[in-house]
Design an enzyme around this catalytic site. Structure first.
Site, PDB file in Angstrom:
ATOM      1  N   ARG A 156      38.940  34.162  65.982  1.00  0.00           N
ATOM      2  CA  ARG A 156      39.745  35.054  66.398  1.00  0.00           C
ATOM      3  C   ARG A 156      39.942  34.889  68.156  1.00  0.00           C
ATOM      4  O   ARG A 156      40.813  34.194  68.545  1.00  0.00           O
ATOM      5  CB  ARG A 156      39.643  36.649  66.426  1.00  0.00           C
ATOM      6  CG  ARG A 156      40.700  37.640  66.400  1.00  0.00           C
ATOM      7  CD  ARG A 156      40.961  38.063  68.051  1.00  0.00           C
ATOM      8  NE  ARG A 156      39.743  38.573  68.479  1.00  0.00           N
ATOM      9  CZ  ARG A 156      39.559  38.784  69.767  1.00  0.00           C
ATOM     10  NH1 ARG A 156      40.803  38.711  70.502  1.00  0.00           N
ATOM     11  NH2 ARG A 156      38.517  39.445  70.422  1.00  0.00           N
ATOM     12  N   ASP A 157      38.903  35.325  68.900  1.00  0.00           N
ATOM     13  CA  ASP A 157      39.173  35.370  70.295  1.00  0.00           C
ATOM     14  C   ASP A 157      39.040  33.852  70.585  1.00  0.00           C
ATOM     15  O   ASP A 157      39.546  33.306  71.668  1.00  0.00           O
ATOM     16  CB  ASP A 157      37.807  36.122  71.066  1.00  0.00           C
ATOM     17  CG  ASP A 157      37.813  36.146  72.283  1.00  0.00           C
ATOM     18  OD1 ASP A 157      38.567  35.405  73.052  1.00  0.00           O
ATOM     19  OD2 ASP A 157      37.517  37.244  72.944  1.00  0.00           O
TER      20      ASP A 157
ATOM     21  N   HIS B 126      30.410  42.008  74.818  1.00  0.00           N
ATOM     22  CA  HIS B 126      31.427  40.663  74.552  1.00  0.00           C
ATOM     23  C   HIS B 126      31.687  40.192  75.970  1.00  0.00           C
ATOM     24  O   HIS B 126      32.104  40.977  76.764  1.00  0.00           O
ATOM     25  CB  HIS B 126      32.748  41.366  73.959  1.00  0.00           C
ATOM     26  CG  HIS B 126      33.963  40.614  73.859  1.00  0.00           C
ATOM     27  ND1 HIS B 126      34.135  39.736  72.614  1.00  0.00           N
ATOM     28  CD2 HIS B 126      34.862  39.937  74.509  1.00  0.00           C
ATOM     29  CE1 HIS B 126      35.131  39.026  72.758  1.00  0.00           C
ATOM     30  NE2 HIS B 126      35.516  38.969  74.081  1.00  0.00           N
TER      31      HIS B 126
ATOM     32  N   HIS C 201      32.586  36.973  78.626  1.00  0.00           N
ATOM     33  CA  HIS C 201      33.496  35.508  78.504  1.00  0.00           C
ATOM     34  C   HIS C 201      32.723  34.928  80.081  1.00  0.00           C
ATOM     35  O   HIS C 201      32.108  35.627  80.954  1.00  0.00           O
ATOM     36  CB  HIS C 201      34.797  35.759  79.141  1.00  0.00           C
ATOM     37  CG  HIS C 201      35.772  36.150  78.003  1.00  0.00           C
ATOM     38  ND1 HIS C 201      36.444  35.075  77.372  1.00  0.00           N
ATOM     39  CD2 HIS C 201      35.754  37.104  77.097  1.00  0.00           C
ATOM     40  CE1 HIS C 201      36.915  35.629  76.292  1.00  0.00           C
ATOM     41  NE2 HIS C 201      36.759  36.939  76.016  1.00  0.00           N
TER      42      HIS C 201
ATOM     43  N   CYS D  33      41.561  35.518  76.507  1.00  0.00           N
ATOM     44  CA  CYS D  33      42.772  36.564  76.345  1.00  0.00           C
ATOM     45  C   CYS D  33      44.237  36.021  76.790  1.00  0.00           C
ATOM     46  O   CYS D  33      44.305  35.921  78.131  1.00  0.00           O
ATOM     47  CB  CYS D  33      42.461  37.895  76.942  1.00  0.00           C
ATOM     48  SG  CYS D  33      43.784  39.045  76.768  1.00  0.00           S
TER      49      CYS D  33
ATOM     50  N   ASN E 157      34.762  32.463  75.696  1.00  0.00           N
ATOM     51  CA  ASN E 157      33.601  33.445  75.322  1.00  0.00           C
ATOM     52  C   ASN E 157      32.230  32.725  75.765  1.00  0.00           C
ATOM     53  O   ASN E 157      32.276  31.342  75.680  1.00  0.00           O
ATOM     54  CB  ASN E 157      33.454  33.938  73.838  1.00  0.00           C
ATOM     55  CG  ASN E 157      34.765  34.685  73.542  1.00  0.00           C
ATOM     56  OD1 ASN E 157      35.936  34.108  72.895  1.00  0.00           O
ATOM     57  ND2 ASN E 157      34.660  35.912  73.598  1.00  0.00           N
TER      58      ASN E 157
END
Ligand code: MG
Length: 311
Positions: free
Chosen positions: A24-25, A217, A219, A250, A259
């Site tokens: 996903r990310d 979470h 990055h 994002c 990430n």
């Protein structure tokens, strides 16, 4: 923010759960669109490496994030097994309904913003509107017996507003906690956080929320991602998000980068004897495969340097 309650390093957690977010990310910010089959291979490789929580996709508008347009098809192909929690990320009620309709996900992950400007740009809602939407989803998910967790994005800094007042974040989390999500996460969506801030933030959250499971979470935009993960472990954060290859970002945050890389994190955890259940060699193979699929090098350090000793 003083945090006298932060434990010392020797009190650090002995085990941590990894949430693999590359499907996903990881993929949402890539120019190369992977087809559904390739996404499912990435998920299969994560499973083979031992990942048992996987953020499989997100239910967002296909025109805004074309990389996630095949969310339903990805879900249809998820190998169903009793020991894995697949998460679908949702930004609103519509996304929640789509996620539920697949009947292939064990969990929804609701994302709400910590700043109004980011919230309006990312998902068309202010902080207050995001909280209301999350409360609505959490209440409904409980009645239908679906796991639901919440992530507060840009909790460590906003690309548009700058510093984010952490008191506001704590208040938001208190309101969310009243609705009994399975977990609350703070996301450093744009990779501006530093370890001292992570200690303070999660220390305060732990004090405010008691036993509520916490997830982080990070990055690696400014080279602080792994250090932030280390800080999160020191304050007993139960789950860390990471992405194979360190891909991600994002689409609505300027200059977003990946990430923290799962293989980089696992290397550190292995060398510190923190349990996590994921195999480093398999991750490196997956990362190597991902480079081929994307047609470019991935940002992780381990994919270039390899492990130590040997591998
Ligand atoms: Mg992210």
């Amino acid at each position: 923010m003083a945090n006298p309650s932060a434990p010392q390093i020797d009190e650090m957690t002995e085990s941590v759960t990894l949430m693999e977010v590359s499907p996903r990310d990881g993929l949402q910010n890539e120019e190369t669109l992977l087809d559904t089959e390739a996404k499912l291979e990435l998920i299969e490789r994560a499973l083979q490496a031992g990942c048992r929580r996987i953020e499989a996709t997100s239910f967002v508008h296909p025109k805004k994030v074309p990389q996630m347009a095949d969310a339903e098809a990805v879900c249809a192909g998820l190998p169903q097994r009793g020991d894995v929690i697949y998460t679908g990320l949702v930004l609103n009620w519509r996304g929640y309904e789509r996620a539920r309709a697949t009947e292939r996900l064990q969990e929804v992950g609701i994302v709400i913003p910590a700043s109004d400007t980011f919230g309006v740009r990312n998902q068309g809602m202010t902080v207050a509107e995001g909280v209301d939407e999350a409360v609505r989803i959490l209440r409904h998910a409980r009645t239908v017996g679906m796991r639901a967790q919440v992530t507060v994005s840009v909790a460590f800094g906003c690309p548009f507003e700058g510093e984010v007042a952490f008191d506001g974040v704590v208040e938001v989390c208190r309101r969310l906690a009243d609705e009994a999500p399975v977990e609350i996460a703070l996301a450093d969506t744009i990779g501006v956080g530093v370890p001292g801030q992570v200690l303070d933030a999660f220390g305060e959250l732990r004090e405010a929320l008691g036993e509520m499971p916490l997830r982080a979470h990070f990055h690696d935009t400014r080279n602080t991602g792994i250090a932030n993960a280390f800080a999160a472990l020191q304050v007993g954060v139960e789950t860390l998000d990471a992405s194979i290859g360190g891909i991600g970002g994002c689409p609505f945050a300027p200059n977003a980068t990946g990430n923290i890389a799962t293989e980089d994190l696992v290397y550190m955890l292995n060398r510190m004897n923190v349990e996590h259940g994921v195999d480093l060699d398999s991750l490196l193979e997956a990362s190597n495969w991902l480079e081929g699929a994307l047609g470019k090098p991935v940002p992780s350090m381990l994919s270039r340097a390899g492990g130590f000793p040997n591998a």
